[in-house]
Design a protein around this motif. Structure first.
Motif, mmCIF file in Angstrom:
data_model
loop_
_atom_site.group_PDB
_atom_site.id
_atom_site.type_symbol
_atom_site.label_atom_id
_atom_site.label_comp_id
_atom_site.label_asym_id
_atom_site.label_seq_id
_atom_site.Cartn_x
_atom_site.Cartn_y
_atom_site.Cartn_z
ATOM 1 N N GLN A 35 1.067 -1.491 -0.306
ATOM 2 C CA GLN A 35 0.339 -0.257 0.196
ATOM 3 C C GLN A 35 0.745 1.153 0.005
ATOM 4 O OE1 GLN A 35 -3.110 -0.173 -0.194
ATOM 5 N NE2 GLN A 35 -3.438 -2.296 -1.030
ATOM 6 N N LEU A 72 1.138 4.222 -2.820
ATOM 7 C CA LEU A 72 0.768 5.487 -1.754
ATOM 8 C C LEU A 72 1.839 6.066 -2.685
ATOM 9 C CD1 LEU A 72 -0.617 8.431 -0.641
ATOM 10 C CD2 LEU A 72 0.558 6.935 1.608
ATOM 11 N N THR A 100 -4.201 0.586 5.999
ATOM 12 C CA THR A 100 -5.069 0.772 5.577
ATOM 13 C C THR A 100 -5.392 2.202 5.908
ATOM 14 O OG1 THR A 100 -6.760 -1.256 6.656
ATOM 15 C CG2 THR A 100 -7.402 0.898 6.472
ATOM 16 N N LEU A 101 -4.866 3.229 6.171
ATOM 17 C CA LEU A 101 -4.150 3.998 6.544
ATOM 18 C C LEU A 101 -3.800 4.772 4.795
ATOM 19 C CD1 LEU A 101 -3.899 7.035 7.122
ATOM 20 C CD2 LEU A 101 -2.056 6.532 8.145
ATOM 21 N N GLY A 149 -3.827 2.467 1.873
ATOM 22 C CA GLY A 149 -5.013 2.076 0.830
ATOM 23 C C GLY A 149 -6.168 3.601 0.826
ATOM 24 N N SER A 150 -6.492 4.116 2.064
ATOM 25 C CA SER A 150 -7.555 5.236 2.109
ATOM 26 C C SER A 150 -7.114 6.160 1.511
ATOM 27 C CB SER A 150 -8.134 5.527 3.417
ATOM 28 O OG SER A 150 -8.384 4.623 4.323
ATOM 29 N N LEU A 151 -5.566 6.868 1.825
ATOM 30 C CA LEU A 151 -4.680 7.802 1.534
ATOM 31 C C LEU A 151 -4.764 8.349 -0.396
ATOM 32 C CD1 LEU A 151 -2.696 9.073 3.710
ATOM 33 C CD2 LEU A 151 -4.798 10.021 3.577
ATOM 34 N N SER A 152 -4.622 6.703 -1.118
ATOM 35 C CA SER A 152 -4.546 6.476 -2.633
ATOM 36 C C SER A 152 -5.368 6.038 -2.899
ATOM 37 C CB SER A 152 -3.649 4.803 -2.504
ATOM 38 O OG SER A 152 -2.291 4.827 -2.011
ATOM 39 N N SER A 153 -6.842 6.146 -2.145
ATOM 40 C CA SER A 153 -8.181 5.936 -3.061
ATOM 41 C C SER A 153 -8.580 7.139 -2.872
ATOM 42 C CB SER A 153 -8.735 5.298 -2.196
ATOM 43 O OG SER A 153 -9.926 5.232 -2.351
ATOM 44 N N LEU A 154 -8.155 8.438 -1.955
ATOM 45 C CA LEU A 154 -8.765 9.887 -2.022
ATOM 46 C C LEU A 154 -8.153 10.012 -2.889
ATOM 47 C CD1 LEU A 154 -10.286 11.898 -1.069
ATOM 48 C CD2 LEU A 154 -8.283 12.466 0.906
ATOM 49 N N ARG A 165 -9.033 9.258 -6.507
ATOM 50 C CA ARG A 165 -10.634 10.335 -7.191
ATOM 51 C C ARG A 165 -10.005 10.965 -8.041
ATOM 52 N NH1 ARG A 165 -14.657 7.165 -5.264
ATOM 53 N NH2 ARG A 165 -13.797 5.457 -4.139
#
Length: 310
Positions: A71, A75, A136-137, A139-144, A147
């Motif tokens: 992840q 990122l 998880t953090l 992955g969430s930042l990468s997803s944000l 987008r």
């Protein structure tokens, strides 16, 4: 069994080199030899890191991927595209990009190890859980970030996130090979102590092995191996779990002097054989990591079901 696995690996390499060979043999063999060398380096790094990580954690279904390395790689790639555009990622110096990614992953692992499993001697599972949280953090930042980027840049980013063995810089390959070879040699010398560590902390201390010192060193080696393989070609999530478990089942032993080379040979066979099938049957319509992750994911579910029935 090691002899059989060696023959399988040699057969996969020979098939990859010779099947479908046409035109300028020297040029074609040069390209294929570079791919094979890359797969050998990556396969050895992933296999050794997975076996070592499972040894120090005492868990046969965990891999270094739970620590958030994959992840973090995603990122870094995403932030480069988000901040500078896809052109910056595709035109960046591969050696500088490789060095930056390896440094970031090793520093992250070093800080995490020192903080949670350093001189304080906390439970190793706290370290693993912290790695899951950070993964998880990331992955969430990468997803944000993904987008918010341009759709055309997103397509380029997605291509860079799949493991690819087709275009690897020769200098980076040589450097990665040296690092992996040094880590493998150090691991081979430590194999007897690893056999004792696998018995558990209390047994290791009773048998005269400094458990925390060995585990700390192993975690550093794992961080280097995972960082090098991921920065070189990208993440291959379930390969380590697959080959580590199969190596123990096929050899029927937990001695690292046997399991480590068996896992490395299996990884080379899976990568080279999978790439051969991918190029000859699927004509490169998909990435090898997709197939490996699918097979490894099914195997992971089967392991969980088997462990729950014991």
């Amino acid at each position: 069994m090691l002899a059989v696995l060696t023959l399988l690996a040699v057969a996969a390499v020979a098939g990859f080199c010779l099947i479908g060979l046409a035109g300028n043999w020297e040029y074609a063999l040069g390209l294929r030899a570079r791919k094979i060398a890359t797969m050998i380096v990556v396969g050895t790094a992933v296999a050794c890191s997975s076996v070592l990580f499972q040894t120090v954690t005492g868990n046969r279904v965990l891999t270094p991927g739970v620590m958030g390395f994959d992840q973090l790689f995603v990122l870094i790639q995403t932030l480069i595209v988000f901040l500078f555009g896809a052109l910056a990622l595709s035109s960046a110096d591969p050696r500088l990009l490789f060095a930056g990614q390896v440094a970031a992953m090793v520093l992250f692992a070093g800080a995490l190890y020192r903080r949670l499993f350093g001189h304080g001697g906390r439970d190793l599972y706290v370290l693993v859980l912290a790695g899951v949280v950070f993964g998880t953090l990331f992955g969430s930042l990468s997803s944000l970030a993904s987008r918010l980027i341009n759709p055309n840049d997103f397509v380029v980013l997605q291509d860079s996130l799949f493991a690819s063995f087709n275009q690897v810089d020769p200098d980076l390959l040589a450097l990665s090979a040296l690092l992996v070879a040094a880590a493998a040699a150090w691991t081979a010398r430590l194999a007897p102590r690893l056999d004792v560590v696998a018995l558990g902390r209390d047994h290791a201390l009773n048998l005269g092995v400094h458990h925390a010192r060995v585990v700390n060193r192993v975690l550093v080696v794992v961080a280097v191996l995972v960082s090098v393989s991921t920065a070189l070609v990208g993440p291959v999530t379930f390969l380590g779990l697959l080959v580590a478990s199969l190596a123990r089942q096929l050899t029927g032993t937990f001695r690292h002097g046997t399991v480590l080379p068996a896992a490395a040979l299996l990884a080379v066979t899976v990568l080279v054989g999978g790439q051969l099938v991918l190029e000859r049957m699927f004509t490169m319509d998909t990435a090898l990591s997709v197939i490996i992750n699918f097979v490894g994911g099914v195997y992971f579910i089967a392991l969980l079901i088997r462990e729950s029935r014991r």
